[in-house]
Design an enzyme around this catalytic site. Structure first.
Site, mmCIF file in Angstrom:
data_model
loop_
_atom_site.group_PDB
_atom_site.id
_atom_site.type_symbol
_atom_site.label_atom_id
_atom_site.label_comp_id
_atom_site.label_asym_id
_atom_site.label_seq_id
_atom_site.Cartn_x
_atom_site.Cartn_y
_atom_site.Cartn_z
ATOM 1 N N CYS A 178 0.930 -1.365 -0.088
ATOM 2 C CA CYS A 178 0.225 0.130 -0.216
ATOM 3 C C CYS A 178 0.940 1.201 0.038
ATOM 4 O O CYS A 178 1.714 1.490 0.742
ATOM 5 C CB CYS A 178 -0.953 -0.156 1.165
ATOM 6 S SG CYS A 178 -1.761 1.636 1.322
ATOM 7 N N CYS A 206 0.432 3.551 3.398
ATOM 8 C CA CYS A 206 0.933 3.107 4.539
ATOM 9 C C CYS A 206 2.352 3.938 4.924
ATOM 10 O O CYS A 206 3.067 4.293 3.969
ATOM 11 C CB CYS A 206 1.143 1.820 4.838
ATOM 12 S SG CYS A 206 -0.563 0.663 4.855
ATOM 13 N N HIS A 241 -3.871 0.758 8.188
ATOM 14 C CA HIS A 241 -4.383 0.416 6.885
ATOM 15 C C HIS A 241 -5.677 -0.051 7.083
ATOM 16 O O HIS A 241 -6.455 0.027 6.096
ATOM 17 C CB HIS A 241 -3.368 -0.584 6.446
ATOM 18 C CG HIS A 241 -3.753 -0.957 4.977
ATOM 19 N ND1 HIS A 241 -3.554 -0.349 3.723
ATOM 20 C CD2 HIS A 241 -4.699 -2.063 4.629
ATOM 21 C CE1 HIS A 241 -4.163 -0.958 2.812
ATOM 22 N NE2 HIS A 241 -4.756 -2.002 3.290
ATOM 23 N N ASN A 277 -14.044 8.987 -1.056
ATOM 24 C CA ASN A 277 -14.691 7.811 -1.685
ATOM 25 C C ASN A 277 -14.438 6.727 -0.732
ATOM 26 O O ASN A 277 -13.113 6.145 -0.818
ATOM 27 C CB ASN A 277 -14.307 7.475 -3.162
ATOM 28 C CG ASN A 277 -14.635 8.811 -4.042
ATOM 29 O OD1 ASN A 277 -15.645 9.583 -3.784
ATOM 30 N ND2 ASN A 277 -13.696 8.931 -4.971
ATOM 31 N N HIS A 302 -6.296 1.905 1.710
ATOM 32 C CA HIS A 302 -6.029 2.661 2.974
ATOM 33 C C HIS A 302 -7.241 3.669 3.165
ATOM 34 O O HIS A 302 -7.521 4.352 2.274
ATOM 35 C CB HIS A 302 -4.768 3.209 2.827
ATOM 36 C CG HIS A 302 -4.084 3.631 4.172
ATOM 37 N ND1 HIS A 302 -3.160 2.945 4.575
ATOM 38 C CD2 HIS A 302 -4.381 4.768 4.774
ATOM 39 C CE1 HIS A 302 -2.775 3.597 5.743
ATOM 40 N NE2 HIS A 302 -3.465 4.861 5.717
ATOM 41 N N HIS A 318 -8.575 7.007 3.227
ATOM 42 C CA HIS A 318 -8.000 8.279 2.842
ATOM 43 C C HIS A 318 -9.150 9.197 1.946
ATOM 44 O O HIS A 318 -10.284 8.554 1.437
ATOM 45 C CB HIS A 318 -6.737 8.120 1.633
ATOM 46 C CG HIS A 318 -7.208 7.430 0.474
ATOM 47 N ND1 HIS A 318 -7.732 6.293 0.310
ATOM 48 C CD2 HIS A 318 -7.321 8.278 -0.715
ATOM 49 C CE1 HIS A 318 -7.952 5.890 -1.090
ATOM 50 N NE2 HIS A 318 -7.765 6.956 -1.569
ATOM 51 N N GLN A 325 -9.636 12.839 -0.796
ATOM 52 C CA GLN A 325 -9.046 13.535 -1.732
ATOM 53 C C GLN A 325 -9.303 15.139 -1.631
ATOM 54 O O GLN A 325 -10.390 15.121 -1.006
ATOM 55 C CB GLN A 325 -9.060 12.971 -3.137
ATOM 56 C CG GLN A 325 -8.591 11.723 -3.535
ATOM 57 C CD GLN A 325 -8.853 11.306 -4.713
ATOM 58 O OE1 GLN A 325 -7.978 11.887 -5.737
ATOM 59 N NE2 GLN A 325 -9.410 10.253 -4.836
#
Length: 347
Positions: free
Chosen positions: A70, A73, A116, A156, A167, A169, A171
């Site tokens: 990933c 991470c 994660h 999303n 992971h 997250h 944007q």
């Protein structure tokens, strides 16, 4: 909050947001990366009047890597990632495969936690507050870029949505234009102001609070409700009770209460379809006023949270009417959705 700015090996900016003022962020990105080359281009559609970003370089972006590869991470045990530190609270960096770049805007990745296997709903209130601080700080910084007209912070969640990195997250898109959806809201608000002399966002919130049937939860400074004309099967709009145009204008009381309300909403979303179902896929989208619009003070900051899952094991697809004509057909009455979201409240 402590903010530390550094650079990745290819020159992209990386920002650490730490809850502790004594945090030291001096790890160096040791990857042999080539300079970033993007092909982002904004094209205007003369029939619809909107803009499309053409970004062919994104075909090469990372796609569903295994957990031990990933890129979000921390860099640990000899494995180097996008984040050189061995641990972090919140990290924000320029996207390696941006949809918008240079004069065409900017795209950033926001990593909510170094864990994660977590999700936003797993964060503590202090961690969620730090994410809110990061969103606000990025909005303020990106507002200073001359090419940026509007900042969009979003998450999303779920492969069904199209997420390619597991992971936790989100944007941030910094657009060089005002987005079509925001333009429609501003136009509706201006027409309502001219017709009634009142603010449209205020009236929407007042109506939902007065009717109550679609209100999901309410605090002293925030109210969450399923909109009267919801487009999605389960859709919630979260508004500060004191109207502000963007995240920078939230007062301390609203900022303090936000983590409590938002985390509860996310946890209810994960309980809608029962424990046997996988985590609910969703999009969480902050709607902020454009920076240079003359009517920006009339805009009402809010977050829209929705899922494409319409019932257990079934998704809501954008078929002919939605995709071809932008006319949505919702299988779940908003009042039913609101009732369900009240039923699954935390004990």
């Amino acid at each position: 909050m402590k903010k530390t700015s550094t650079r990745l090996a290819d020159g992209r900016e990386l920002l650490y947001y730490d809850s502790r003022d004594d945090a030291v962020r001096d790890a160096v990105d040791r990857r042999p990366l080539d300079p970033i080359s993007t092909t982002s281009e904004i094209r205007h559609d003369p029939l619809l009047g909107d803009c499309v970003a053409i970004a062919s370089h994104r075909q090469a972006r990372t796609y569903h890597p295994p957990a031990d590869e990933c890129p979000l991470c921390p860099s640990r045990d000899g494995r180097l990632s996008e984040i050189p530190a061995a641990d972090y609270d919140v990290a924000v960096f320029e996207n390696r495969f941006p949809s918008l770049a240079g004069d065409s805007g900017r795209c950033e990745v926001v990593c909510f936690t170094s864990d994660h296997d977590a999700s936003f709903a797993d964060l503590s209130e202090a961690q969620a507050a730090l994410v809110l601080d990061a969103w606000t700080d990025r909005t303020a910084d990106l507002a200073e870029l001359p090419q940026v007209e509007q900042v969009f912070c979003f998450e999303n969640r779920g492969a069904e949505i199209g997420v390619t990195l597991g992971h936790p997250h989100g944007q941030i898109y910094a657009y060089p234009f005002v987005t079509p959806r925001t333009s429609l809201m501003l136009r509706s608000a201006a027409e309502h102001r001219a017709r009634t002399g009142r603010n449209l966002f205020d009236e929407v919130v007042e109506r939902e609070r007065a009717q109550g049937v679609r209100v999901v939860l309410e605090g002293g400074h925030w109210v969450a409700f399923v909109p009267y004309a919801a487009h999605w099967p389960y859709e919630v709009h979260l508004y500060p009770r004191r109207r502000v145009p963007d995240l920078r204008a939230l007062d301390e009381a609203a900022r303090t209460e936000f983590p409590q309300v938002y985390l509860e909403l996310l946890r209810r979303f994960d309980r809608i379809f029962g424990e046997a179902e996988p985590p609910t896929p969703y999009i969480a989208a902050w709607h902020q006023a454009p920076f240079r619009d003359v009517n920006r003070s009339d805009f009402g900051l809010h977050l829209e949270l929705f899922t494409i899952r319409r019932t257990s094991g079934k998704l809501k697809f954008l078929a002919g009417s939605e995709s071809g004509m932008s006319v949505f057909i919702n299988d779940v009455p908003p009042e039913t959705a609101a009732e369900r979201l009240r039923e699954v409240a935390s004990a």
